[in-house]
Write a protein that holds these residues in place. Sequence first.
Motif, short mmCIF file in Angstrom:
data_model
loop_
_atom_site.label_atom_id
_atom_site.label_comp_id
_atom_site.label_asym_id
_atom_site.label_seq_id
_atom_site.Cartn_x
_atom_site.Cartn_y
_atom_site.Cartn_z
N TYR A 190 0.84 -1.18 0.00
CA TYR A 190 0.00 0.00 0.00
C TYR A 190 0.88 1.24 0.00
O TYR A 190 2.02 1.23 0.46
CB TYR A 190 -0.92 0.00 1.23
CG TYR A 190 -1.86 -1.18 1.28
CD1 TYR A 190 -3.10 -1.14 0.66
CD2 TYR A 190 -1.48 -2.36 1.92
CE1 TYR A 190 -3.95 -2.24 0.70
CE2 TYR A 190 -2.32 -3.46 1.96
CZ TYR A 190 -3.55 -3.39 1.34
OH TYR A 190 -4.38 -4.47 1.37
N CYS A 191 0.32 2.30 -0.53
CA CYS A 191 1.04 3.57 -0.62
C CYS A 191 1.43 4.06 0.78
O CYS A 191 0.62 4.02 1.72
CB CYS A 191 0.16 4.61 -1.33
SG CYS A 191 0.96 6.20 -1.56
N LEU A 192 2.68 4.50 0.92
CA LEU A 192 3.17 4.96 2.21
C LEU A 192 2.57 6.29 2.63
O LEU A 192 2.69 6.67 3.79
CB LEU A 192 4.70 5.09 2.19
CG LEU A 192 5.50 3.78 2.18
CD1 LEU A 192 6.98 4.08 2.23
CD2 LEU A 192 5.11 2.91 3.36
N ASN A 193 1.97 7.01 1.70
CA ASN A 193 1.34 8.28 2.05
C ASN A 193 0.15 8.00 2.96
O ASN A 193 -0.81 7.35 2.55
CB ASN A 193 0.88 9.01 0.79
CG ASN A 193 0.37 10.41 1.09
OD1 ASN A 193 0.35 10.84 2.24
ND2 ASN A 193 -0.06 11.11 0.05
N PRO A 194 0.17 8.46 4.24
CA PRO A 194 -0.93 8.14 5.16
C PRO A 194 -2.27 8.64 4.68
O PRO A 194 -3.30 8.09 5.01
CB PRO A 194 -0.52 8.82 6.47
CG PRO A 194 0.95 8.99 6.37
CD PRO A 194 1.24 9.21 4.92
N GLY A 195 -2.30 9.71 3.86
CA GLY A 195 -3.55 10.23 3.37
C GLY A 195 -4.07 9.49 2.16
O GLY A 195 -5.14 9.84 1.62
N PRO A 218 11.44 -1.82 -5.47
CA PRO A 218 9.98 -1.84 -5.32
C PRO A 218 9.43 -0.43 -5.14
O PRO A 218 10.08 0.46 -4.58
CB PRO A 218 9.76 -2.70 -4.07
CG PRO A 218 11.03 -2.57 -3.30
CD PRO A 218 12.12 -2.44 -4.32
N ARG A 219 8.22 -0.22 -5.60
CA ARG A 219 7.56 1.07 -5.47
C ARG A 219 6.96 1.21 -4.08
O ARG A 219 6.49 0.24 -3.48
CB ARG A 219 6.45 1.20 -6.52
CG ARG A 219 6.96 1.17 -7.96
CD ARG A 219 5.81 1.34 -8.93
NE ARG A 219 5.12 2.60 -8.71
CZ ARG A 219 4.01 2.96 -9.36
NH1 ARG A 219 3.47 2.12 -10.24
NH2 ARG A 219 3.44 4.11 -9.12
N CYS A 256 1.85 11.46 -5.40
CA CYS A 256 1.58 11.02 -4.03
C CYS A 256 2.88 10.95 -3.23
O CYS A 256 2.91 11.29 -2.05
CB CYS A 256 0.90 9.65 -4.05
SG CYS A 256 -0.12 9.31 -2.60
N GLY A 257 3.97 10.54 -3.88
CA GLY A 257 5.25 10.51 -3.19
C GLY A 257 5.73 11.91 -2.82
O GLY A 257 6.24 12.13 -1.72
N ARG A 258 5.54 12.87 -3.73
CA ARG A 258 5.94 14.24 -3.41
C ARG A 258 5.09 14.81 -2.29
O ARG A 258 5.60 15.52 -1.40
CB ARG A 258 5.83 15.12 -4.66
CG ARG A 258 6.89 14.83 -5.72
CD ARG A 258 6.90 15.92 -6.77
NE ARG A 258 5.65 15.95 -7.51
CZ ARG A 258 5.41 15.27 -8.63
NH1 ARG A 258 6.36 14.48 -9.14
NH2 ARG A 258 4.25 15.36 -9.25
#
Length: 366
Positions: free
Chosen positions: A10-15, A29-30, A37-39
């Motif tokens: 899952y995306c590391l961005n908490p939002g 790995p992504r 989203c990373g920025r």
Amino acid sequence: MTPKDPGPAYCLNPGCGNPIGRNAGSGRPRHYCSDACGRAYRRAREKSPTPDALAHSAFAAQVADDLARAVTHMLQLTRAQQPLAALTLLRVVEGDLEDLKAVPIQQARDQRQRNADIAQCLGVPSEQITRKLSADAVRRRMDSRSLRTRTRVRLPRQAAPPTTTAPQGVSTARIPSHRRTPADGGEVTPSRARDPDRHPCGPAAVLTRALSHLQRLSGKPLRELADDSGVSASYVSRVLSGERCPSWKVARLLTLACAGDPAEIQPLWAAARGQVPTQRQSLPAALRGLHLAAARPCTDELGEHTRLTPHAITGMFNGTALPAWEDVEELAHALNAEAQPLRPLWNAACAALAAPLPSAAGPIPR
């Protein structure tokens, strides 16, 4: 599952929390569902205060408060023409000034300010900032303050001013406390909640302890908790170790995954973020959150460390009675937590108690 198949990510961005598609094969790995989203995550991480930064701010506020009391008392001694007592107190003031100088320097480093700019503000060479006031030196000074304060001059305590102004018509009468009284009429055993050897944890550490205790109570391993909450296992590990202060969305997901009550965690999260608690949060829920962070000791054990009766402590947790502020402060210290973040909730409870009851024919307030 083979070692090359790490499972869903899952995306590391908490939002965000969207699943990430990982293609089989070599390559890094992504960690984010998109570059945007990373920025956004990196920008939020730079703006979000770390637990160390929050601890520095809390320490600076404590030192500034002690220094203000010492200077006020020193002024009184000077006007009363007590020079020896004033000179003795001057040693305390000088130590507080050194502490107060060290912490803003570390706060500037937390904001990624250069040592040259810090040295220019102080009017000292840059090498002196690096050598005498390094990050390790500041940390040692913060740790040693507890030892130095044991021998500091006892100052008269001043009543803490309320953080919010009471509305017009709200009674400011003192609420009676619920303290134990000896049956034989003798002296009451002094409270151990504010013993010099007991140092309350900062709000960030209290939140970390509460979430960690919830995870232990649930019996879920880290990977299972990450799957149930929809957050990456690496981020959950950093939250439970105190390395990261999560967003409210992540804190709520972790609480629900551990079958906890978000109402008890939200005041702790707001205090860890340096936010003023909202009116929707209640004082009993915040006290239960501190109780959870302390691994829920029994009321008899808390009564041994305070001058409160176990019945009064239970009432404070359940909200059956509004306690006096000194009782709230003493219970928070017994739970190894700071009491000042609870002050807005106590003020709101006092205002609600003094407010007139709504008319029976009127609409039900939402």
